[in-house]
Scaffold this active site. Structure first.
Site, PDB file in Angstrom:
ATOM      1  N   HIS A  32       0.855  -1.196   0.000  1.00  0.00           N
ATOM      2  CA  HIS A  32       0.000   0.000   0.000  1.00  0.00           C
ATOM      3  C   HIS A  32       0.889   1.244   0.000  1.00  0.00           C
ATOM      4  O   HIS A  32       1.337   1.720   1.038  1.00  0.00           O
ATOM      5  CB  HIS A  32      -0.909  -0.011   1.232  1.00  0.00           C
ATOM      6  CG  HIS A  32      -2.022   0.995   1.168  1.00  0.00           C
ATOM      7  ND1 HIS A  32      -3.348   0.653   1.262  1.00  0.00           N
ATOM      8  CD2 HIS A  32      -2.006   2.342   1.011  1.00  0.00           C
ATOM      9  CE1 HIS A  32      -4.095   1.729   1.179  1.00  0.00           C
ATOM     10  NE2 HIS A  32      -3.296   2.781   1.028  1.00  0.00           N
ATOM     11  N   HIS A  34       1.205   5.019  -2.407  1.00  0.00           N
ATOM     12  CA  HIS A  34       0.661   5.855  -3.474  1.00  0.00           C
ATOM     13  C   HIS A  34       1.790   6.570  -4.209  1.00  0.00           C
ATOM     14  O   HIS A  34       2.617   7.240  -3.591  1.00  0.00           O
ATOM     15  CB  HIS A  34      -0.302   6.892  -2.904  1.00  0.00           C
ATOM     16  CG  HIS A  34      -1.580   6.305  -2.378  1.00  0.00           C
ATOM     17  ND1 HIS A  34      -2.731   6.238  -3.141  1.00  0.00           N
ATOM     18  CD2 HIS A  34      -1.876   5.743  -1.183  1.00  0.00           C
ATOM     19  CE1 HIS A  34      -3.697   5.674  -2.423  1.00  0.00           C
ATOM     20  NE2 HIS A  34      -3.198   5.364  -1.226  1.00  0.00           N
ATOM     21  N   ASP A  36       1.656   9.231  -6.076  1.00  0.00           N
ATOM     22  CA  ASP A  36       1.592  10.686  -5.902  1.00  0.00           C
ATOM     23  C   ASP A  36       1.759  11.102  -4.447  1.00  0.00           C
ATOM     24  O   ASP A  36       1.733  12.292  -4.142  1.00  0.00           O
ATOM     25  CB  ASP A  36       0.301  11.261  -6.487  1.00  0.00           C
ATOM     26  CG  ASP A  36      -0.952  10.609  -5.919  1.00  0.00           C
ATOM     27  OD1 ASP A  36      -0.832   9.662  -5.116  1.00  0.00           O
ATOM     28  OD2 ASP A  36      -2.066  11.035  -6.286  1.00  0.00           O
ATOM     29  N   GLY A 194      -9.891   7.632  -1.953  1.00  0.00           N
ATOM     30  CA  GLY A 194     -10.565   8.906  -1.754  1.00  0.00           C
ATOM     31  C   GLY A 194     -11.366   8.884  -0.464  1.00  0.00           C
ATOM     32  O   GLY A 194     -11.410   7.880   0.256  1.00  0.00           O
ATOM     33  N   HIS A 221      -9.859   0.692  -0.434  1.00  0.00           N
ATOM     34  CA  HIS A 221      -9.663   1.506   0.762  1.00  0.00           C
ATOM     35  C   HIS A 221     -10.934   1.414   1.610  1.00  0.00           C
ATOM     36  O   HIS A 221     -12.001   1.856   1.175  1.00  0.00           O
ATOM     37  CB  HIS A 221      -9.431   2.968   0.375  1.00  0.00           C
ATOM     38  CG  HIS A 221      -8.030   3.292  -0.016  1.00  0.00           C
ATOM     39  ND1 HIS A 221      -7.463   2.855  -1.188  1.00  0.00           N
ATOM     40  CD2 HIS A 221      -7.066   4.023   0.624  1.00  0.00           C
ATOM     41  CE1 HIS A 221      -6.218   3.309  -1.269  1.00  0.00           C
ATOM     42  NE2 HIS A 221      -5.949   4.020  -0.179  1.00  0.00           N
ATOM     43  N   GLU A 224     -10.791   3.057   7.195  1.00  0.00           N
ATOM     44  CA  GLU A 224      -9.771   4.015   7.630  1.00  0.00           C
ATOM     45  C   GLU A 224     -10.464   5.160   8.353  1.00  0.00           C
ATOM     46  O   GLU A 224     -10.422   5.249   9.577  1.00  0.00           O
ATOM     47  CB  GLU A 224      -8.982   4.530   6.433  1.00  0.00           C
ATOM     48  CG  GLU A 224      -7.887   5.528   6.815  1.00  0.00           C
ATOM     49  CD  GLU A 224      -7.194   6.132   5.599  1.00  0.00           C
ATOM     50  OE1 GLU A 224      -6.134   6.741   5.787  1.00  0.00           O
ATOM     51  OE2 GLU A 224      -7.714   6.016   4.470  1.00  0.00           O
ATOM     52  N   ASP A 313       1.822   3.937   2.871  1.00  0.00           N
ATOM     53  CA  ASP A 313       0.752   4.798   2.376  1.00  0.00           C
ATOM     54  C   ASP A 313       1.335   5.944   1.537  1.00  0.00           C
ATOM     55  O   ASP A 313       1.372   5.855   0.315  1.00  0.00           O
ATOM     56  CB  ASP A 313      -0.109   5.329   3.513  1.00  0.00           C
ATOM     57  CG  ASP A 313      -1.500   5.746   3.052  1.00  0.00           C
ATOM     58  OD1 ASP A 313      -1.849   5.486   1.879  1.00  0.00           O
ATOM     59  OD2 ASP A 313      -2.252   6.324   3.857  1.00  0.00           O
TER      60      ASP A 313
END
Length: 384
Positions: A32, A34, A36, A194, A221, A224, A313
């Protein structure tokens, strides 16, 4: 594959509590992360100058890196997600995507990561005329280049891409179809991401049904910022293979004063079915999903033998790496090399590549790597 029992990697010899050097050298698996959310601050500043992106809050790399961490450290998932406007803003050209993907693979390999699945949302990189296909191909090109550079420095890493659809948008089926077209060409699965609140995964059932018909893999996701209903929907309505975070499963576990534990039916199902939990401790502290490392559910979930994995993350926003995540956990829970191997094998078992390739990574890379570290420690200990 090897047993998931905590004693599976244990032997008659003691297992050391690793220091920073051992943690960094230990083979690690990341599920996991990202794209960006993992840029180098200097790269963000350089790309902003090159592409004419003028909205950065800071242009000095050190101050910019500090700004990202401080802005993300708000206790709010929504505020945390706002920081991505800047990283996405500089990732609108093919050259930028190739560069950042290559640097991602290099940085992970230098940190001891031997296998990684890195996710990105193609729909966020279309502002300057790129097509969805061009975005995917640029990122895959960057990953291959980063793997090559890592080999030149003596590091081994394999990076697979996860294509993410934004849960507040309406392109999930389109992105799922894109993931299926690039399957076996660098893309290993699908994800939605998101803000959870108000955007349940069930809005995208057509995408998940399509992927299941195509025998493809996906993570969601869930659990969370939102609670048990998000996890239940991801598993029972959508059929997720893994849970991105899943930290709120703790809400279905009761710990009594005598330290006995009672699992609710959803928590028991997650454990019984060996549903992988993509835990991201530092990120969870920033978004308010946990108050401290001491209180993070990962400690209890590991003790109860859930299939827990450790992840980063967003390395830029959290100022973290896989080694730093394990340093926090080792410092908090006194985890040993055996514990690190347990988390790592869990992650490799849960990867979206074929079984024989996962097994080879476990038996030929991960277990030998930990065995070598433990042997070195035993040698040093006996020489004292």
């Amino acid at each position: 594959m090897a047993s998931e029992s905590p004693s599976a990697s244990a032997s008659a010899s003691p297992s050391p509590v690793p220091g920073s050097a051992e943690i960094r050298r230990a083979p690690k698996v990341l599920l996991h992360d990202h794209l960006d959310g993992g840029l180098r601050p200097a790269t963000v500043a350089e790309l902003a100058r090159e592409t004419g992106y003028g909205a950065l809050p800071e242009t000095d790399p050190d101050r910019l890196g500090a700004w990202f961490r401080e802005a993300a450290d708000s206790g709010s998932l929504e505020r945390y997600l706002e920081t991505f406007s800047h990283t996405v803003g500089v990732l609108q050209t093919r050259e930028a995507l190739v560069r950042v993907a290559a640097e991602c693979a290099e940085d992970l390999a230098a940190d001891g990561v031997v296998y990684a699945e890195v996710r990105f949302a193609p729909e966020l990189h279309l502002e300057r005329g790129l097509t969805l296909e061009q975005v995917v191909e640029a990122v895959n090109e960057g990953f291959r280049e980063g793997e090559r550079r890592a080999r030149e420095t003596g590091h081994r890493i394999r990076v697979g891409a996860l294509l993410t659809a934004m849960r507040h948008a309406a392109r999930a089926l389109e992105i799922a179809e894109l993931a299926n077209r690039y399957r076996d060409l660098g893309v290993v699965g699908f994800d939605i991401a998101g803000a959870e609140a108000g955007h349940p995964p069930t809005r995208h059932l057509d995408a998940f049904e399509y992927l299941k018909r195509e025998n493809n893999h996906f993570t969601i996701h869930a659990g969370e910022a939102f609670g048990l209903p998000s996890i239940w929907q991801a598993l029972q309505w959508c059929g997720a293979d893994r849970l991105g975070h899943g930290v709120r499963i703790i809400d279905d576990i009761q710990v009594h004063d005598d330290q006995s534990v009672k699992l609710g039916r959803l928590a028991a199902y997650v454990r019984d079915k060996r549903v992988p939990l993509e835990m991201c401790p530092s990120s969870n502290l920033q978004t308010g999903a946990a108050d401290s490392y001491d209180e993070h559910p990962i400690g209890l979930l590991r003790r109860l033998h859930f299939r827990v994995t450790v992840n980063t993350d967003n390395r830029l926003m959290s100022g973290t790496s896989m080694s730093r995540e394990f340093e926090h956990l080792v410092g908090t829970f006194s985890y040993t090399l055996d514990d690190m191997q347990w988390f790592t094998v869990n992650a490799m078992k849960s990867a979206f590549i074929p079984f024989d390739e996962r097994l080879a990574m476990i038996n030929e890379v991960i277990k030998p790597g930990y065995a070598a570290l433990k042997s070195e420690w035993l040698f040093r200990d006996s020489a004292r």
